[in-house]
Design a protein around this motif. Structure first.
Motif, mmCIF file in Angstrom:
data_model
loop_
_atom_site.group_PDB
_atom_site.id
_atom_site.type_symbol
_atom_site.label_atom_id
_atom_site.label_comp_id
_atom_site.label_asym_id
_atom_site.label_seq_id
_atom_site.Cartn_x
_atom_site.Cartn_y
_atom_site.Cartn_z
ATOM 1 N N ASP A 1 -6.892 -15.185 0.381
ATOM 2 C CA ASP A 1 -6.742 -13.923 -0.744
ATOM 3 C C ASP A 1 -7.859 -13.425 -1.362
ATOM 4 O O ASP A 1 -8.194 -13.054 -2.429
ATOM 5 N N GLY B 1 -3.786 -6.633 -2.173
ATOM 6 C CA GLY B 1 -3.858 -7.389 -3.579
ATOM 7 C C GLY B 1 -4.654 -6.460 -4.437
ATOM 8 O O GLY B 1 -5.370 -5.403 -4.128
ATOM 9 N N LEU C 1 -6.310 -7.991 1.898
ATOM 10 C CA LEU C 1 -6.712 -9.426 1.538
ATOM 11 C C LEU C 1 -6.615 -10.150 3.059
ATOM 12 O O LEU C 1 -5.997 -9.915 3.797
#
Length: 852
Positions: free
Chosen positions: A790, A828, A786
């Motif tokens: 994000d 992520g 990420l």
């Protein structure tokens, strides 16, 4: 009084029978020996007929025919070409390149335009030329394919420029009788007619066939006595008339085209729609399955989608046809009522937001919803298209919108010079024009001697300069220019000078005038006494595009005065013939669209095949072709919010490239006066571009990624009287009814505390499947490193596997997978659940999505 017409041709006996046979197939247009055959008959007549072999044969003098009959060399040439032609037609090996089994089904390719040869003016630009190249390469590959289009009496407009440079359009009628068209008849010899309903009026069309090598192209012609005058005009002009004329043409293409194939007994397994113009094919296929095969509406919709493929070509909104509700109701109201659904539901198929009544009916959206596969025409265009049409799949991530990409390619034999064709025959290998494994072939371009390659290119540049002079003189004579102006036109340009060409449609986003932002700098670039540069422009603006016409006039105004008068020329009436001279003679091919609005572009590919070097914005095909040593890039893939600022920056970049890179390399000569470094870059361009951007590769990609999967899918659904289809539709309804119950119950990551680059972690996802079998849903992990927002820097999609012990105590199903950790830093993941069925069209995969 009705006058019936027929054509009287000269007697073709005495060894001239071969000429008529060869003229009856468009194969001649990409075979250099065949072209030379007709050119040698009478060069002036060949030029005057716009390279129409049948018309050339009609207009040639009796004395010339007698001379030809007595010319043994010519007779041998004709016999040799005839033998080559017959050998080509007989080579009907099954297409099986990179396939497990040969292709044993027919694909029908629908397009509103086809660019095959200049004497058949049923094309306007890149879309049609791409369609023509598709047919030619299908023929070269022996692929079972037929084309379907319309036969326009007046075709696309011809361009004439006024004295002040304003574009004027005129529409000469095409003499169908002097084209190799075959009228299709029934078993009794009667003309085969196809009927479509146009708002309660019956439109009849005859079917004309033209042979494109081994491939047949079927063209519908409504200009027949059985129709009233206002309906006969349906096939008068390509892109002519108002919105009502457009919807009539597209109904005839889509609905009439399907019925024409049925009337001739042709049953395609795959329907390929070249742009949204052809999307009414899908409506007709649904009607066929409902009324002829007695399927339910949903079954018919799934069946039509399973066998259909859509190619989209433009990221410009205006390039996608949108029809207003009243027009759709006028032409489809009665048909839809037969389906037993509301007209509003039907209109929803053509809207991004089906419930939004303010939206018009978009042909592209109809195609997106009712085909199994959609592709853009370059990698970058695929990305742009996924963003552009994201609203059609609102539950999907933008990256997952089911629009792929197959980059366009060009039919190289149709665009290279005769001399270069001979060089390729000599140094590549015999049969290079028909071998789909082109990478190994084009590496042999290194073997072409520098001297031969360069002398050939110099001849092509010289031919281009003399052609440009002739066309400029012709234009000035038509405008009533003075003898002084006409004499000066005969001296413009220089066959020895670095020549940059720009040839394309004059749409504003293509920025034909970018070079003219700073006339002082441009003057310095073109007028340098030691390193001069000259420019040749050509292109048409759409008849209703006054901004595009203004660009043409701006260029014409700028080049009236010194130092541009002898260094810059605009060639009017851009067509395949003009383009061929330009791509063969250009040293540099210029393309500077506003990124990312160029879906692909193919003219630069044709120029590269002739040894020209590209200077282009990194848009469309050049975004994936540019390698740093095979041409030049304008900019570094920047996109701007301010167009004026963008034009200023990129025009400066273009000036710098021409002045600091292109000109010095071109004029760097050794004692033999050869630009060795330039030639090295020419060869590098040929080696890197030709194998990747040929239509042989393009058609092969369509076969492997679209045609074969679609044919197999539709065959599965049809098996056992549509048993597979009925099972899938039943499954779809059950899944849709239960989807609100399906949920991700738990996500567990093992070894998360030991997450070290090079190792892996195990992800376990528990899903409440609402009683559905694990094989009926797909569970995927979306993961990767990420950034600080994000967002995924690199995005991976990994399918998870169901636990062999199908369900836990709660009836839920566990899915898991070990995931390697290939990056360090912030990482992520998320979970996505979608329905799964082996026959589910790709376009419907993301209709239902559950996340966790």
């Amino acid at each position: 009084m009705t006058v019936r017409r027929y054509i009287v041709v000269p007697p073709m006996e005495g060894g001239l029978e071969d000429l008529k046979e060869i003229a009856g197939n468009l194969w001649y247009s990409w075979n250099m020996e065949a072209v030379e055959l007709f050119d040698h008959l009478d060069e002036q007549v060949w030029q005057d007929t716009n390279h129409n072999p049948l018309q050339t044969l009609i207009r040639i003098s009796r004395q010339r025919l007698k001379d030809i009959r007595d010319d043994e060399g010519y007779q041998e040439h004709a016999a040799r070409v005839r033998q080559k032609y017959e050998s080509y037609l007989k080579r009907t090996r099954p297409y099986d390149f990179d396939l497990d089994h040969p292709v044993d089904f027919i694909t029908a390719y629908f397009s509103l335009e086809f660019g095959l040869t200049e004497s058949l003016p049923i094309y306007s630009g890149g879309l049609g030329l791409l369609a023509g190249d598709h047919l030619k390469s299908a023929s070269d590959l022996s692929l079972p394919l037929v084309g379907v289009g319309l036969m326009y009496q007046e075709g696309y407009f011809r361009q004439r420029l006024s004295r002040d440079g304003w574009q004027q359009e005129y529409y000469p009628r095409t003499e169908f009788d002097t084209l190799p068209l075959e009228k299709q008849t029934d078993s009794n010899g009667n003309t085969l007619l196809v009927e479509v309903d146009l708002a309660g009026e019956r439109l009849l069309s005859r079917i004309l066939k033209i042979n494109v090598g081994r491939v047949a192209l079927y063209l519908l012609d409504a200009d027949i006595p059985e129709n009233p005058p206002h309906l006969r005009a349906t096939t008068a002009r390509l892109y002519g008339g108002d919105e009502e004329m457009r919807i009539r043409q597209e109904i005839l293409l889509g609905i009439g085209g399907c019925r024409a194939l049925e009337a001739m007994g042709i049953s395609p397994a795959v329907y390929h729609l070249n742009e949204g113009h052809a999307a009414f094919v899908l409506v007709e296929r649904v009607r066929h399955y409902v009324e002829d095969e007695k399927l339910s509406l949903e079954e018919a919709r799934q069946m039509a989608a399973s066998e259909s493929v859509l190619t989209i070509h433009t990221p410009v909104p205006a390039g996608n046809d949108v029809f207003e509700r009243n027009l759709m109701e006028k032409y489809f109201g009665r048909l839809v009522s037969r389906f037993g659904v509301s007209f509003e539901s039907f209109l929803g198929l053509g809207r991004k937001h089906p419930e939004d009544r303010s939206e018009g009916f978009c042909m592209t959206v109809l195609g997106l919803r009712l085909t199994c596969r959609t592709n853009g025409v370059s990698r970058l265009h695929g990305q742009v298209a996924r963003d552009m049409w994201h609203e059609v799949w609102r539950t999907a991530d933008c990256e997952d919108v089911p629009i792929g990409s197959i980059t366009n390619g060009v039919h190289i034999p149709s665009y290279i010079s005769r001399d270069l064709n001979r060089l390729y025959d000599r140094y590549l290998e015999p049969g290079w024009t028909e071998d789909p494994d082109s990478r190994k072939i084009w590496q042999r371009a290194e073997k072409i001697p520098d001297t031969e390659l360069w002398r050939n290119h110099e001849r092509c540049r010289s031919r281009l300069v003399h052609f440009a002079r002739r066309r400029l003189v012709r234009r000035l004579e038509a405008c009533g220019a003075s003898n002084k102006e006409i004499d000066a036109a005969r001296q413009v340009l220089d066959p020895e000078v670095l020549t940059v060409c720009f040839g394309r449609r004059f749409a504003t986003y293509k920025r034909a005038n970018l070079l003219f932002r700073d006339l002082e700098t441009l003057a310095r670039i073109v007028a340098g006494p030691e390193r001069p540069l000259q420019l040749i422009f050509a292109g048409k603006a759409h008849p209703r595009d006054n901004e595009g016409k203004a660009l043409i006039r701006q260029i014409i105004d700028a080049i009236k005065d010194e130092p541009f008068r002898n260094r810059i020329v605009f060639i009017e009436d851009y067509d395949i013939n003009v383009a061929r001279y330009m791509v063969q003679g250009a040293d540099v091919w210029l393309n500077n669209p506003r990124r990312p609005l160029e879906a692909c572009g193919t003219s630069g590919m044709k120029a590269a095949a002739n040894g020209a070097l590209n200077v282009s914005v990194l848009d469309g095909w050049w975004d994936e072709a540019y390698q740093g040593d095979n041409g030049w890039a304008i900019g570094r893939r920047e996109q701007y919010d301010n167009p004026e600022h963008q034009d200023e920056i990129e025009s400066r970049a273009l000036y710098d490239i021409l002045e600091e890179s292109v000109k010095p390399l071109f004029y760097q000569r050794g004692i033999d006066e050869m630009p060795r470094q330039w030639i090295r870059m020419m060869k590098r361009s040929i080696q890197t571009i030709c194998p990747r951007f040929t239509s042989l590769r393009m058609v092969s990609d369509y076969v492997q990624s679209a045609y074969v999967p679609s044919a197999h899918n539709s065959s599965d659904l049809k098996r056992d009287n549509y048993a597979g289809l009925k099972e899938m539709v039943h499954w779809q309804k059950a899944v849709r009814d239960d989807w609100h119950k399906i949920a991700v119950s738990d996500v567990t990551v093992r070894n998360e505390t030991e997450a070290v680059k090079g190792r892996d972690i195990e992800v376990i996802v528990t899903v409440d499947t609402a009683g559905h079998k694990p094989k009926e849903i797909s569970v995927e992990l979306i993961h990767g490193p990420l950034d600080l927002k994000d967002d995924f820097k690199v995005r991976y999609v990994t399918p998870l596997q169901p636990d062999p012990v199908a369900r836990d105590a709660n009836g839920d199903v566990r899915f898991s997978r070990r995931i390697p950790l290939s990056h360090s830093g912030l990482y992520g993941y998320s979970v996505r659940v979608t329905p799964y069925h082996k026959n589910l069209p790709l376009s419907q995969v993301f209709d239902l999505v559950c996340r966790g």
